[in-house]
Design a protein around this motif. Sequence first.
Motif, mmCIF file in Angstrom:
data_model
loop_
_atom_site.group_PDB
_atom_site.id
_atom_site.type_symbol
_atom_site.label_atom_id
_atom_site.label_comp_id
_atom_site.label_asym_id
_atom_site.label_seq_id
_atom_site.Cartn_x
_atom_site.Cartn_y
_atom_site.Cartn_z
ATOM 1 N N ALA A 262 55.451 48.279 44.034
ATOM 2 C CA ALA A 262 54.116 47.679 44.118
ATOM 3 C C ALA A 262 53.276 48.030 42.908
ATOM 4 O O ALA A 262 52.458 47.216 42.435
ATOM 5 N N TYR A 263 53.484 49.221 42.352
ATOM 6 C CA TYR A 263 52.666 49.686 41.238
ATOM 7 C C TYR A 263 53.042 49.046 39.905
ATOM 8 O O TYR A 263 52.402 49.321 38.883
ATOM 9 N N GLN A 264 54.048 48.187 39.926
ATOM 10 C CA GLN A 264 54.378 47.416 38.727
ATOM 11 C C GLN A 264 53.525 46.160 38.620
ATOM 12 O O GLN A 264 53.558 45.458 37.610
ATOM 13 N N ARG A 265 52.741 45.880 39.657
ATOM 14 C CA ARG A 265 51.892 44.694 39.644
ATOM 15 C C ARG A 265 50.755 44.844 38.631
ATOM 16 O O ARG A 265 50.312 45.941 38.342
ATOM 17 N N LYS A 266 50.249 43.732 38.172
ATOM 18 C CA LYS A 266 49.172 43.726 37.185
ATOM 19 C C LYS A 266 47.840 44.060 37.849
ATOM 20 O O LYS A 266 47.530 43.571 38.928
ATOM 21 N N ASP A 267 47.079 44.906 37.183
ATOM 22 C CA ASP A 267 45.706 45.206 37.594
ATOM 23 C C ASP A 267 44.815 44.126 36.988
ATOM 24 O O ASP A 267 44.510 44.139 35.803
ATOM 25 N N TYR A 268 44.385 43.183 37.825
ATOM 26 C CA TYR A 268 43.619 42.042 37.332
ATOM 27 C C TYR A 268 42.134 42.345 37.145
ATOM 28 O O TYR A 268 41.422 41.587 36.497
ATOM 29 N N TYR A 269 41.681 43.445 37.711
ATOM 30 C CA TYR A 269 40.241 43.624 37.854
ATOM 31 C C TYR A 269 39.541 43.937 36.529
ATOM 32 O O TYR A 269 39.965 44.801 35.760
ATOM 33 N N LEU A 270 38.422 43.263 36.308
ATOM 34 C CA LEU A 270 37.501 43.550 35.211
ATOM 35 C C LEU A 270 36.109 43.621 35.824
ATOM 36 O O LEU A 270 35.681 42.699 36.513
ATOM 37 N N GLY A 271 35.413 44.706 35.580
ATOM 38 C CA GLY A 271 34.078 44.811 36.159
ATOM 39 C C GLY A 271 33.614 46.244 36.237
ATOM 40 O O GLY A 271 34.289 47.174 35.791
ATOM 41 N N LYS A 272 32.445 46.425 36.836
ATOM 42 C CA LYS A 272 31.782 47.729 36.825
ATOM 43 C C LYS A 272 32.065 48.574 38.056
ATOM 44 O O LYS A 272 31.593 49.707 38.141
ATOM 45 N N TRP A 273 32.828 48.073 39.013
ATOM 46 C CA TRP A 273 33.061 48.826 40.241
ATOM 47 C C TRP A 273 34.401 49.557 40.188
ATOM 48 O O TRP A 273 35.348 49.078 39.565
ATOM 49 N N GLY A 274 34.465 50.681 40.876
ATOM 50 C CA GLY A 274 35.711 51.437 40.960
ATOM 51 C C GLY A 274 36.403 51.128 42.264
ATOM 52 O O GLY A 274 36.142 51.767 43.282
ATOM 53 N N ILE A 275 37.267 50.154 42.266
ATOM 54 C CA ILE A 275 37.854 49.667 43.512
ATOM 55 C C ILE A 275 39.340 50.015 43.607
ATOM 56 O O ILE A 275 39.999 50.295 42.607
ATOM 57 N N SER A 276 39.850 49.980 44.822
ATOM 58 C CA SER A 276 41.257 50.267 45.095
ATOM 59 C C SER A 276 42.171 49.326 44.315
ATOM 60 O O SER A 276 41.857 48.153 44.118
ATOM 61 N N TRP A 277 43.318 49.852 43.918
ATOM 62 C CA TRP A 277 44.306 49.012 43.236
ATOM 63 C C TRP A 277 44.814 47.912 44.157
ATOM 64 O O TRP A 277 45.202 46.848 43.672
ATOM 65 N N LEU A 278 44.797 48.125 45.446
ATOM 66 C CA LEU A 278 45.197 47.062 46.360
ATOM 67 C C LEU A 278 44.288 45.847 46.220
ATOM 68 O O LEU A 278 44.746 44.705 46.305
ATOM 69 N N TYR A 279 43.005 46.070 46.001
ATOM 70 C CA TYR A 279 42.087 44.964 45.750
ATOM 71 C C TYR A 279 42.346 44.340 44.392
ATOM 72 O O TYR A 279 42.246 43.125 44.217
ATOM 73 N N ARG A 280 42.667 45.168 43.401
ATOM 74 C CA ARG A 280 42.900 44.679 42.050
ATOM 75 C C ARG A 280 44.112 43.749 41.997
ATOM 76 O O ARG A 280 44.184 42.858 41.146
ATOM 77 N N TRP A 281 45.080 44.002 42.874
ATOM 78 C CA TRP A 281 46.292 43.191 42.880
ATOM 79 C C TRP A 281 46.091 41.852 43.590
ATOM 80 O O TRP A 281 46.996 41.012 43.602
ATOM 81 N N ASP A 282 44.940 41.651 44.189
ATOM 82 C CA ASP A 282 44.648 40.400 44.900
ATOM 83 C C ASP A 282 43.245 39.944 44.511
ATOM 84 O O ASP A 282 42.298 40.063 45.281
ATOM 85 N N LYS A 283 43.120 39.446 43.275
ATOM 86 C CA LYS A 283 41.791 39.159 42.733
ATOM 87 C C LYS A 283 41.054 38.084 43.528
ATOM 88 O O LYS A 283 39.827 38.032 43.513
ATOM 89 N N GLU A 284 41.773 37.242 44.252
ATOM 90 C CA GLU A 284 41.135 36.184 45.017
ATOM 91 C C GLU A 284 40.385 36.731 46.234
ATOM 92 O O GLU A 284 39.385 36.165 46.657
ATOM 93 N N LYS A 285 40.865 37.865 46.786
ATOM 94 C CA LYS A 285 40.288 38.365 48.026
ATOM 95 C C LYS A 285 39.612 39.719 47.879
ATOM 96 O O LYS A 285 39.177 40.296 48.877
ATOM 97 N N SER A 286 39.482 40.231 46.653
ATOM 98 C CA SER A 286 38.940 41.579 46.484
ATOM 99 C C SER A 286 37.531 41.719 47.055
ATOM 100 O O SER A 286 37.207 42.724 47.698
ATOM 101 N N THR A 287 36.690 40.726 46.834
ATOM 102 C CA THR A 287 35.320 40.790 47.366
ATOM 103 C C THR A 287 35.329 40.759 48.880
ATOM 104 O O THR A 287 34.556 41.481 49.538
#
Length: 307
Positions: A262-287
């Motif tokens: 799972a940790y080979q997945r791309k971290d898509y997140y760009l922004g000012k918040w420190g969020i879980s990598w699980l959210y970063r791997w699903d940029k459509e549903k992170s919010t």
Amino acid sequence: MKQAFALLLAALGFFQVAAQKKVAITYDDLVLNGPYISLEHTIAVNQQIIADCATFGVPAVGFVNEKKLDVTGETVARINILKSWLDAGLELGNHTYSHPSLSRTPLEEYQNDVIKGEEVTKALMEERGLTLRYFRHPYLHTGPDSTTKASFEAFLSARAYEIAPVTVDGSDYIFNTVYVDALRAGDTSLMQRTGAAYVAHTLRMFDFMEEVAKEVIGRNIAHVYLCHANAINADYMGILYQELKQRGYEFTSLKEVLQDEAYQRKDYYLGKWGISWLYRWDKEKSTEWLKIEPEIDQEILSLYNNR
């Protein structure tokens, strides 16, 4: 018949092992996170955290802010705290020198802070034949834009660092602030309520992130838990360890956890918040995930926000 029964038992054993939940425990802000009481208290906090790791077989990584070593009259004692982590067989990582945010700090200045933050830690590890290999972003801020993020990751790679991601975060720093205020005031009732609320909230976060993982990855994964070297963890981490064990978790190294594909997945997140990598791997549903996270106990949150 006996052979078939033996094969069945072996198969059941295999599935038990396969279903075993794993987590790497990481502590940020060594040598101390949160309000300061005294050097003696700081030493005691670290001693208890280290003792709990030994009791429960937790191969933790402690991420160091070396600015916390530069305290007049306390530097040697604080370096000795880091030595005690290594003497216990635990690992140390780089958390920068002064804990700046990559979202608010020019890249070159930030990179210099990383270099400054490795001097003592790296030397202590090399004395023991160890390599300083993990970096944890302060605030989990990994870059405000793609150029900064990519440039900094190239910088880390050139210095042979591996990023330490996070999947579960119990916001222990909030509970700890209230806890230390209560400790200073001698309010043991509030200390107990705060400690219990912290453990309960963290367990809810583990449950929640297990479900997020099943949606994002299609299964539960080996997790990385972020907490801090602070007073509330000195007093309550042993209880949390016990609760996690009862829920089927095995404590394992960060190195082993990061072998989960799972940790080979791309971290898509760009922004000012420190969020879980699980959210970063699903940029459509992170919010959406952030909106439905378990909430912190209202009494604790109110005391934290209004102190």
